[in-house]
Structures are given as structure tokens and as C-alpha cells.
Design an enzyme around this catalytic site. Structure first.
Site, PDB file in Angstrom:
ATOM      1  N   SER A  41     -17.094 -26.184  29.093  1.00 20.70           N
ATOM      2  CA  SER A  41     -17.697 -26.702  30.276  1.00 20.70           C
ATOM      3  C   SER A  41     -18.679 -25.585  30.693  1.00 20.70           C
ATOM      4  O   SER A  41     -18.483 -24.299  30.212  1.00 20.70           O
ATOM      5  CB  SER A  41     -16.729 -26.982  31.164  1.00 20.70           C
ATOM      6  OG  SER A  41     -16.010 -25.721  31.730  1.00 20.70           O
ATOM      7  N   GLU A  57      -2.324 -21.330  28.364  1.00 18.36           N
ATOM      8  CA  GLU A  57      -3.595 -20.596  28.755  1.00 18.36           C
ATOM      9  C   GLU A  57      -4.087 -19.737  27.770  1.00 18.36           C
ATOM     10  O   GLU A  57      -5.193 -19.621  27.405  1.00 18.36           O
ATOM     11  CB  GLU A  57      -3.703 -20.478  30.255  1.00 18.36           C
ATOM     12  CG  GLU A  57      -5.079 -20.074  30.809  1.00 18.36           C
ATOM     13  CD  GLU A  57      -6.070 -21.447  30.399  1.00 18.36           C
ATOM     14  OE1 GLU A  57      -5.642 -22.552  30.641  1.00 18.36           O
ATOM     15  OE2 GLU A  57      -6.937 -21.258  30.121  1.00 18.36           O
ATOM     16  N   GLN A 104       1.992   2.143  -3.433  1.00 13.50           N
ATOM     17  CA  GLN A 104       1.206   2.386  -4.554  1.00 13.50           C
ATOM     18  C   GLN A 104       1.054   3.998  -5.140  1.00 13.50           C
ATOM     19  O   GLN A 104       1.142   3.920  -6.373  1.00 13.50           O
ATOM     20  CB  GLN A 104      -0.022   1.791  -4.067  1.00 13.50           C
ATOM     21  CG  GLN A 104      -0.247   0.649  -3.823  1.00 13.50           C
ATOM     22  CD  GLN A 104      -1.594  -0.266  -3.614  1.00 13.50           C
ATOM     23  OE1 GLN A 104      -2.374   0.726  -3.437  1.00 13.50           O
ATOM     24  NE2 GLN A 104      -1.634  -1.573  -3.285  1.00 13.50           N
ATOM     25  N   ASP A 142       0.845  -1.139   0.108  1.00 16.73           N
ATOM     26  CA  ASP A 142      -0.023  -0.235  -0.240  1.00 16.73           C
ATOM     27  C   ASP A 142       0.800   1.129  -0.034  1.00 16.73           C
ATOM     28  O   ASP A 142       0.567   2.310  -0.759  1.00 16.73           O
ATOM     29  CB  ASP A 142      -0.798   0.008   1.378  1.00 16.73           C
ATOM     30  CG  ASP A 142      -1.878  -1.224   0.997  1.00 16.73           C
ATOM     31  OD1 ASP A 142      -2.458  -1.357   0.242  1.00 16.73           O
ATOM     32  OD2 ASP A 142      -2.015  -1.867   2.093  1.00 16.73           O
ATOM     33  N   HIS A 191      -7.024  -3.690  -1.876  1.00 17.20           N
ATOM     34  CA  HIS A 191      -7.361  -3.142  -0.535  1.00 17.20           C
ATOM     35  C   HIS A 191      -7.492  -1.623  -0.876  1.00 17.20           C
ATOM     36  O   HIS A 191      -6.871  -1.043  -1.774  1.00 17.20           O
ATOM     37  CB  HIS A 191      -6.229  -3.113   0.421  1.00 17.20           C
ATOM     38  CG  HIS A 191      -6.265  -2.493   1.741  1.00 17.20           C
ATOM     39  ND1 HIS A 191      -7.773  -2.345   2.363  1.00 17.20           N
ATOM     40  CD2 HIS A 191      -5.413  -1.812   2.569  1.00 17.20           C
ATOM     41  CE1 HIS A 191      -7.423  -1.729   3.562  1.00 17.20           C
ATOM     42  NE2 HIS A 191      -6.237  -1.527   3.619  1.00 17.20           N
ATOM     43  N   GLU A 195      -4.120 -22.036  23.460  1.00 19.56           N
ATOM     44  CA  GLU A 195      -5.282 -22.484  23.417  1.00 19.56           C
ATOM     45  C   GLU A 195      -6.420 -21.647  22.708  1.00 19.56           C
ATOM     46  O   GLU A 195      -7.454 -22.048  22.407  1.00 19.56           O
ATOM     47  CB  GLU A 195      -5.922 -22.628  24.817  1.00 19.56           C
ATOM     48  CG  GLU A 195      -5.606 -23.979  25.448  1.00 19.56           C
ATOM     49  CD  GLU A 195      -6.337 -24.191  26.662  1.00 19.56           C
ATOM     50  OE1 GLU A 195      -7.708 -24.324  26.599  1.00 19.56           O
ATOM     51  OE2 GLU A 195      -5.764 -24.350  27.902  1.00 19.56           O
TER      52      GLU A 195
HETATM   53  P1  NAD Z   1       3.665  -8.128  -0.430  1.00 18.97           P
HETATM   54  O1  NAD Z   1       4.572  -7.099   0.294  1.00 18.97           O
HETATM   55  O2  NAD Z   1       3.506  -9.224  -0.007  1.00 18.97           O
HETATM   56  O3  NAD Z   1       4.403  -8.012  -1.978  1.00 18.97           O
HETATM   57  C1  NAD Z   1       4.312  -6.729  -2.498  1.00 18.97           C
HETATM   58  C2  NAD Z   1       5.210  -7.121  -4.129  1.00 18.97           C
HETATM   59  O4  NAD Z   1       5.467  -5.758  -4.617  1.00 18.97           O
HETATM   60  C3  NAD Z   1       6.576  -7.715  -3.678  1.00 18.97           C
HETATM   61  O5  NAD Z   1       6.652  -8.643  -4.773  1.00 18.97           O
HETATM   62  C4  NAD Z   1       7.484  -6.585  -4.061  1.00 18.97           C
HETATM   63  O6  NAD Z   1       8.792  -7.136  -4.447  1.00 18.97           O
HETATM   64  C5  NAD Z   1       6.731  -5.989  -5.069  1.00 18.97           C
HETATM   65  N1  NAD Z   1       7.109  -4.457  -4.954  1.00 18.97           N
HETATM   66  C6  NAD Z   1       7.526  -3.587  -4.052  1.00 18.97           C
HETATM   67  N2  NAD Z   1       7.669  -2.263  -4.342  1.00 18.97           N
HETATM   68  C7  NAD Z   1       7.682  -2.460  -6.100  1.00 18.97           C
HETATM   69  C8  NAD Z   1       7.952  -1.333  -7.019  1.00 18.97           C
HETATM   70  N3  NAD Z   1       8.241  -0.183  -6.558  1.00 18.97           N
HETATM   71  N4  NAD Z   1       7.703  -1.734  -7.985  1.00 18.97           N
HETATM   72  C9  NAD Z   1       7.434  -3.133  -8.476  1.00 18.97           C
HETATM   73  N5  NAD Z   1       7.000  -4.054  -7.402  1.00 18.97           N
HETATM   74  C10 NAD Z   1       7.431  -3.692  -6.296  1.00 18.97           C
HETATM   75  O7  NAD Z   1       2.366  -7.191  -0.516  1.00 18.97           O
HETATM   76  P2  NAD Z   1       0.709  -7.876  -0.242  1.00 18.97           P
HETATM   77  O8  NAD Z   1       0.562  -8.291   1.068  1.00 18.97           O
HETATM   78  O9  NAD Z   1       0.806  -8.962  -1.266  1.00 18.97           O
HETATM   79  O10 NAD Z   1      -0.018  -6.551  -0.755  1.00 18.97           O
HETATM   80  C11 NAD Z   1      -0.422  -6.162  -1.585  1.00 18.97           C
HETATM   81  C12 NAD Z   1      -1.806  -5.619  -1.739  1.00 18.97           C
HETATM   82  O11 NAD Z   1      -2.569  -6.566  -1.403  1.00 18.97           O
HETATM   83  C13 NAD Z   1      -2.132  -4.475  -0.795  1.00 18.97           C
HETATM   84  O12 NAD Z   1      -2.763  -3.520  -1.257  1.00 18.97           O
HETATM   85  C14 NAD Z   1      -2.462  -5.010   0.570  1.00 18.97           C
HETATM   86  O13 NAD Z   1      -3.166  -4.057   1.345  1.00 18.97           O
HETATM   87  C15 NAD Z   1      -3.471  -6.243  -0.261  1.00 18.97           C
HETATM   88  N6  NAD Z   1      -3.868  -7.269   0.756  1.00 18.97           N
HETATM   89  C16 NAD Z   1      -2.909  -8.012   1.275  1.00 18.97           C
HETATM   90  C17 NAD Z   1      -3.391  -8.960   2.169  1.00 18.97           C
HETATM   91  C18 NAD Z   1      -2.527  -9.624   3.013  1.00 18.97           C
HETATM   92  O14 NAD Z   1      -2.643 -10.623   3.703  1.00 18.97           O
HETATM   93  N7  NAD Z   1      -1.087  -9.749   2.738  1.00 18.97           N
HETATM   94  C19 NAD Z   1      -4.706  -9.403   2.285  1.00 18.97           C
HETATM   95  C20 NAD Z   1      -5.564  -8.414   1.555  1.00 18.97           C
HETATM   96  C21 NAD Z   1      -5.280  -7.495   0.807  1.00 18.97           C
END
Ligand code: NAD
Ligand code: MG
Length: 335
Positions: free
Chosen positions: A251, A226, A85, A82, A107, A230
Site C-alpha cells: 500500500s 508481522e 578441508q 570448510d 567456497h 510476512e
Molecule cells: P556438509 O556438512 O553438508 O557435508 C559435508 C560432507 O563431508 C558430509 O558428507 C560429511 O560426512 C563429509 N565429511 C566431513 N568430514 C569429512 C572427512 N574428514 N573426510 C571425508 N568426508 C568428510 O557441507 P556442505 O554444506 O555441503 O559444504 C561443502 C562445501 O560447500 C563448503 O566449502 C561450503 O562452504 C560450500 N558451500 C555450501 C553451501 C550450502 O548452502 N550448504 C553453499 C555454497 C557452498
């Protein structure tokens, strides 16, 4: 009821489209693999020579540099972190994504807090799985799915909703549940949930309870079982059948303690804190703070995380988990 009926969803709007998954991390890899296995055409955008590009090639994808990939996209899934982005949108997506294409988020953070202000000609949609990427892939391989939220922020072509439903279907989400929401609702509930219960609340409650027992002279190991170990048993029951199923398996003594003491743990003071935390999410205070922290280098953030990892419950837990032969190997070596 925001749950969509898969029978009434258009799940074919992406057939014949080129999908670009930009960012091959937790979500990116799962999305790319699932979409390809669903018969869709997927190109991965990743920085050349980075570990993600290597992984995507090993997985058999056509991998292109981010700007090159963006130029080929009918739909581009922006799956970089994020906090990255805004820069990736400005430098890579905005100048290269073809006119009338679809920009997809997993997201709503960047759009909700104005980090990404998409071009007017684009569809801007969201398909947000309610689980980490590893689960999105594992469930798909098992013939199941992870529920997803879908939303449309900007509908330039008029079929943004169908496109997001087709993408959710390609991820396997129609097997688990697709909910129609908005970018605002997804972002605000997601942030509140991870702060108040999923990550922040539950770990703080478990460690505070552990500290209470240890400070009163009980053994750290007994307290660990605990207060933390669990937890999984209870969460599994809640996940499978809600409060009713948990009540059925504990229980009467546990149940009586639950209904008389639980409300004292989560009292009016805690509820007021929850409302305040939600307010900070809604009025943008949290988003601004996190963006500022990230821009300043994240030093305070890293120190706070380290503080969590240095908590003595971690040493107790690591020693106990080393003896649990049923745990996956990797979770034992974690500090
Ligand atoms: P991540 O950190 O696992 O992966 C990000 C990827 O982007 C990596 O491969 C990284 O090398 C690449 N990257 C980083 N900077 C870059 C750049 N400048 N240019 C090109 N590539 C670049 O991220 P994620 O957790 O997969 O998150 C991605 C999106 O998914 C976010 O919007 C996040 O909020 C959303 N999301 C994540 C989850 C989760 O559980 N991880 C769940 C739902 C939504
Ligand atoms: Mg914590």
C-alpha cells in the site's frame, strides 16, 4: 559485467574426465547427481561405513574411500565442511591426487585464509553455487539451475577456466547465470552477506522487532506474523522483481513508512557497523576467530547457537506453524 555468455563458454572440457566428489553432504550430493545426469563420470569419495557412503551407494554411485577416490581423479571437488578441508587436504588429497589434476572448491574460505596451500602442479578452481545443495538439485530436476560463481586461483594446465565452466554447466548453472569472479571476491562477499543480511542481519532484525512489539504489550502471535512470517511475502517480491515489484504490491501507507522510516532503522551507526564487519572479513580477523573457535572444540559456538534457538520467538513460531497445513511436515517438527 562478470556474467558469462553460455554460448561463448567451453562446456565440454570435462568430457572423458573422471570427477571425484569428496564429501557427500548438502553440496556434494547435489553436485554428484547433477554432474552424472549431465553425462559426466562421477565417483564419490566418502568415509567407509559412514552415513554419506551409504546414501551415495543407495543413489547408485561408485563409492570409494577418500584416498582411493583421490587417486582416480582428474578433477576432485573438495566438498567436506570448510573447517575440515585443511586436514582432508593434507592427509588425503595432497598425497594422492594425481599430478596435474584439478582441485575444485565450492567456497573460497580455505584458500583465501591459507588453510589449504595447494601443490603447484594442480589447477585450483572454484564453482560456488549461490544456494544450498537441496536447491541446486531441485532446480536442476525442474530443468532450471542455480547461479554459480566461477574462479581460477591456480592455472597449472592453462585450461582451469574451461574446466570450471564445464563443471558449472554440469551443475545446471548455465541455465541461471555463471559469473566470473576471484577467490577473494567470492569469499569476502559470501561471508559478509551471510553475516550482515542473509543469516545474521535478517534474523537479528526480525527478533529485535518482535521483542520491541512484545515488550510494548502486543501479542507474541500477532508480532510473529508481522515480523517473521510476512518476511517471506516481501522477499518473494524482491526476488522476482526487485524494489520496483515490492513497491507495486504494497500500500502507499507501507511505501511511505518504508521510505521515511527504513533509513532510520539502517542509520549511519548501522552502516559503520557494516563497514567494520566487512573489514574483519577482509583483514582475516573473522577467519582467524572462526578457525580458532573450531580448533578449541566449538563450545562457545554451540552455546551461542543454542541461545538463538532458546529465543521465545521460537516457541511462538512453533505453535503457529503447527497449524499451517501448507508447510512441509519436517519444518513443523523443528523446535
Ligand atoms: P556438509 O556438512 O553438508 O557435508 C559435508 C560432507 O563431508 C558430509 O558428507 C560429511 O560426512 C563429509 N565429511 C566431513 N568430514 C569429512 C572427512 N574428514 N573426510 C571425508 N568426508 C568428510 O557441507 P556442505 O554444506 O555441503 O559444504 C561443502 C562445501 O560447500 C563448503 O566449502 C561450503 O562452504 C560450500 N558451500 C555450501 C553451501 C550450502 O548452502 N550448504 C553453499 C555454497 C557452498
Ligand atoms: Mg541471529
Amino acid at each position: 559485467m562478470p556474467m558469462l555468455d553460455p554460448q561463448e563458454m567451453n562446456t565440454e572440457a570435462l568430457n572423458n574426465s573422471t570427477l571425484v566428489v569428496l564429501g557427500y553432504g548438502s553440496q556434494g550430493r547435489a553436485h554428484a547427481l547433477n554432474l552424472r545426469d549431465s553425462g559426466l563420470e562421477v565417483i564419490v569419495g566418502a568415509r567407509p561405513d559412514g552415513p554419506s557412503a551409504t546414501q551415495a551407494s543407495v543413489d547408485g554411485f561408485e563409492v570409494r574411500a577418500p584416498d582411493d577416490a583421490a587417486r582416480a581423479a582428474d578433477l576432485l571437488a573438495l566438498l567436506v565442511p570448510d573447517m575440515e578441508q585443511r586436514d582432508v587436504y593434507e592427509n588425503v588429497v595432497r598425497p594422492n591426487l594425481p599430478n596435474g589434476a584439478t582441485l575444485l572448491f565450492a567456497h573460497g574460505f580455505s584458500v583465501r585464509y591459507g588453510q589449504v596451500q595447494p601443490r603447484d602442479d594442480l589447477n585450483v578452481v572454484m564453482v560456488a553455487p549461490k544456494g544450498p545443495g537441496s536447491l541446486v538439485r531441485r532446480q536442476f530436476e525442474a530443468g532450471e539451475g542455480v547461479p554459480c560463481l566461477v574462479a581460477v586461483h591456480q592455472d597449472a594446465s592453462g585450461d582451469g577456466f574451461d574446466l570450471s565452466c564445464s563443471y558449472a554447466h554440469g551443475l545446471g548453472a548455465t541455465r541461471a547465470g555463471v559469473l566470473h569472479t576471484t577467490f577473494d571476491e567470492e569469499t569476502e562477499t559470501d561471508l559478509f552477506g551471510e553475516q550482515a543480511v542473509l543469516c545474521g542481519g535478517v534474523t537479528e532484525l526480525a527478533t529485535a522487532c518482535w521483542e520491541t512489539l512484545v515488550e510494548a504489550g502486543y501479542s507474541p502471535e500477532v508480532a510473529y506474523f508481522e515480523c517473521l512470517h510476512e518476511l517471506k511475502l516481501i522477499v518473494d517480491l524482491l526476488y522476482e522483481g526487485g524494489l520496483e515489484r515490492m513497491h507495486r504490491y504494497v500500500s502507499d501507507t507501507a511505501k511511505y513508512g518504508d521510505v521515511t522510516r527504513g533509513p532510520r532503522v539502517i542509520d549511519d551507526h548501522v552502516r559503520a557497523n557494516l563497514r567494520r564487519i566487512l573489514e574483519e572479513v577482509r583483514n582475516g580477523e573473522f577467519g582467524d576467530e572462526w578457525i580458532r573457535e573450531h580448533r578449541c572444540g566449538g563450545e562457545r559456538f554451540r552455546a551461542l547457537v543454542q541461545n538463538d534457538l532458546d529465543h521465545p520467538i521460537e516457541r511462538t513460531g512453533a505453535a503457529l506453524r503447527a497449524r499451517m497445513s501448507f508447510l512441509p511436515q519436517e519444518s513443523k517438527s523443528c523446535p
